[in-house]
Design a protein around this motif. Structure first.
Motif, PDB file in Angstrom:
ATOM      1  N   SER A  99       0.833  -1.205   0.000  1.00 56.66           N
ATOM      2  CA  SER A  99       0.000   0.000   0.000  1.00 56.66           C
ATOM      3  C   SER A  99       0.859   1.243   0.000  1.00 56.66           C
ATOM      4  CB  SER A  99      -0.868   0.066   1.259  1.00 56.66           C
ATOM      5  OG  SER A  99      -1.777  -0.978   1.298  1.00 56.66           O
ATOM      6  N   GLU A 100       0.345   2.280  -0.649  1.00 50.69           N
ATOM      7  CA  GLU A 100       0.960   3.597  -0.544  1.00 50.69           C
ATOM      8  C   GLU A 100       0.548   4.203   0.791  1.00 50.69           C
ATOM      9  OE1 GLU A 100       1.317   5.653  -4.846  1.00 50.69           O
ATOM     10  OE2 GLU A 100      -0.704   5.570  -4.023  1.00 50.69           O
ATOM     11  N   ILE A 101       1.468   4.954   1.376  1.00 51.95           N
ATOM     12  CA  ILE A 101       1.179   5.728   2.579  1.00 51.95           C
ATOM     13  C   ILE A 101       1.790   7.103   2.366  1.00 51.95           C
ATOM     14  CG2 ILE A 101       1.015   3.763   4.154  1.00 51.95           C
ATOM     15  CD1 ILE A 101       3.910   4.369   5.033  1.00 51.95           C
ATOM     16  N   LYS A 102       1.499   8.024   3.247  1.00 56.87           N
ATOM     17  CA  LYS A 102       2.054   9.369   3.116  1.00 56.87           C
ATOM     18  C   LYS A 102       3.579   9.296   3.142  1.00 56.87           C
ATOM     19  CE  LYS A 102       1.816  13.989   4.880  1.00 56.87           C
ATOM     20  NZ  LYS A 102       1.216  14.931   5.785  1.00 56.87           N
ATOM     21  N   GLY A 103       4.214   9.741   2.059  1.00 54.47           N
ATOM     22  CA  GLY A 103       5.663   9.770   1.992  1.00 54.47           C
ATOM     23  C   GLY A 103       6.321   8.424   1.814  1.00 54.47           C
ATOM     24  N   GLY A 104       5.625   7.438   1.244  1.00 58.10           N
ATOM     25  CA  GLY A 104       6.269   6.146   1.037  1.00 58.10           C
ATOM     26  C   GLY A 104       5.295   5.019   0.777  1.00 58.10           C
ATOM     27  N   ASN A 105       5.670   3.822   1.260  1.00 57.60           N
ATOM     28  CA  ASN A 105       4.815   2.649   1.083  1.00 57.60           C
ATOM     29  C   ASN A 105       5.040   1.664   2.228  1.00 57.60           C
ATOM     30  OD1 ASN A 105       6.872   0.516   0.254  1.00 57.60           O
ATOM     31  ND2 ASN A 105       7.276   2.098  -1.265  1.00 57.60           N
ATOM     32  N   ILE A 106       4.104   0.732   2.341  1.00 58.60           N
ATOM     33  CA  ILE A 106       4.166  -0.264   3.399  1.00 58.60           C
ATOM     34  C   ILE A 106       3.700  -1.604   2.823  1.00 58.60           C
ATOM     35  CG2 ILE A 106       1.827   0.227   4.265  1.00 58.60           C
ATOM     36  CD1 ILE A 106       3.011  -0.136   7.136  1.00 58.60           C
ATOM     37  N   ASP A 187      -4.603   1.176  10.620  1.00 59.53           N
ATOM     38  CA  ASP A 187      -3.590   0.483  11.423  1.00 59.53           C
ATOM     39  C   ASP A 187      -2.185   0.732  10.907  1.00 59.53           C
ATOM     40  OD1 ASP A 187      -5.580  -0.475  13.040  1.00 59.53           O
ATOM     41  OD2 ASP A 187      -5.527  -2.524  12.261  1.00 59.53           O
ATOM     42  N   LYS A 188      -2.050   1.259   9.686  1.00 56.01           N
ATOM     43  CA  LYS A 188      -0.721   1.536   9.132  1.00 56.01           C
ATOM     44  C   LYS A 188       0.067   2.480  10.043  1.00 56.01           C
ATOM     45  CE  LYS A 188      -2.747   5.047   6.224  1.00 56.01           C
ATOM     46  NZ  LYS A 188      -3.492   5.155   5.017  1.00 56.01           N
ATOM     47  N   ASN A 189      -0.623   3.268  10.839  1.00 58.28           N
ATOM     48  CA  ASN A 189       0.043   4.192  11.758  1.00 58.28           C
ATOM     49  C   ASN A 189       0.642   3.479  12.976  1.00 58.28           C
ATOM     50  OD1 ASN A 189      -0.759   6.339  10.084  1.00 58.28           O
ATOM     51  ND2 ASN A 189      -2.731   6.445  11.128  1.00 58.28           N
ATOM     52  N   LEU A 190       0.277   2.204  13.179  1.00 56.00           N
ATOM     53  CA  LEU A 190       0.790   1.463  14.330  1.00 56.00           C
ATOM     54  C   LEU A 190       2.190   0.902  14.076  1.00 56.00           C
ATOM     55  CD1 LEU A 190      -2.405  -0.612  15.218  1.00 56.00           C
ATOM     56  CD2 LEU A 190      -1.601   1.496  16.297  1.00 56.00           C
ATOM     57  N   TYR A 191       2.579   0.786  12.813  1.00 57.14           N
ATOM     58  CA  TYR A 191       3.829   0.112  12.488  1.00 57.14           C
ATOM     59  C   TYR A 191       4.828   1.045  11.861  1.00 57.14           C
ATOM     60  CZ  TYR A 191       0.552  -3.612  13.217  1.00 57.14           C
ATOM     61  OH  TYR A 191      -0.415  -4.426  13.751  1.00 57.14           O
TER      62      TYR A 191
END
Length: 191
Positions: A99-106, A187-191
């Motif tokens: 997934s894309e996230i703010k300023g990168g990917n996860i 939940d992406k903010n947890l990692y």
């Protein structure tokens, strides 16, 4: 006495992604689908994981409307969320969600275990893109989190550099391991 029942219509009709592979190590092809609800203005997405039965037919093992952020979330007041719809891969029996996230990917790694898909690994890459582009002063941060061992490693390096500026390791045990059906896109903010 009159009884009324509300019928819930399935509007998740537009197939966005489909991936096939063996998720439960039984030698049979399993399937992942991502479908969009094109009636709802927020354009929510549904992930479904189908596992093969001994007779070769597929049955739904997981269905989640929470793991993928809608394309036009209500809190954005009709504006696009700015991110691509996540990609799903099956590699050596592991379900990977990029997934894309703010300023990168996860990238999340889920393993099928005891009738559940458990989060076992997270790989995240971000950069300090304050200028809107990457140059020699851009700092990248890579986070690798092995949930089985609890070891979370975060390393920072400058663009073009071969040596890390700093490396931080810490142990964070999460038990029980998070399950995909309980997972939310936030939940992406947890990692």
């Amino acid at each position: 006495m009159s009884l009324f029942a509300q019928s819930i219509k399935n509007n998740y009709t537009y197939l966005v992604r489909e991936e096939n592979g063996d998720l439960n190590h039984d030698g049979k092809m399993d399937k992942i689908t991502v479908k969009m609800d094109t009636v709802d203005e927020s354009r929510p997405l549904r992930l479904q994981i189908f596992l093969s039965k001994p007779n070769g037919k597929l049955m739904v093992a997981v269905s989640s409307d929470k793991i993928i952020e809608p394309q036009y979330p209500a809190e954005n007041h009709g504006k696009f969320n700015g991110y691509q719809i996540p990609n799903f891969f099956i590699e050596k029996g592991i379900l990977k969600v990029w997934s894309e996230i703010k300023g990168g990917n996860i990238t999340y790694h889920f393993r099928y275990n005891n009738s559940h898909f458990e989060l076992i690994y997270v790989d995240k890459l971000t950069y300090d893109g304050t200028k809107g582009y990457i140059d020699e002063n851009t700092v990248f941060t890579e986070t690798k989190f092995d949930l089985n061992t609890g070891i979370r490693t975060e390393s920072c390096e400058k663009s073009g550099s071969v040596k890390a500026l700093k490396v931080r390791k810490k142990r964070v045990l999460i038990r029980p391991l998070p399950k995909i059906q309980d997972f939310k896109f936030s939940d992406k903010n947890l990692y």
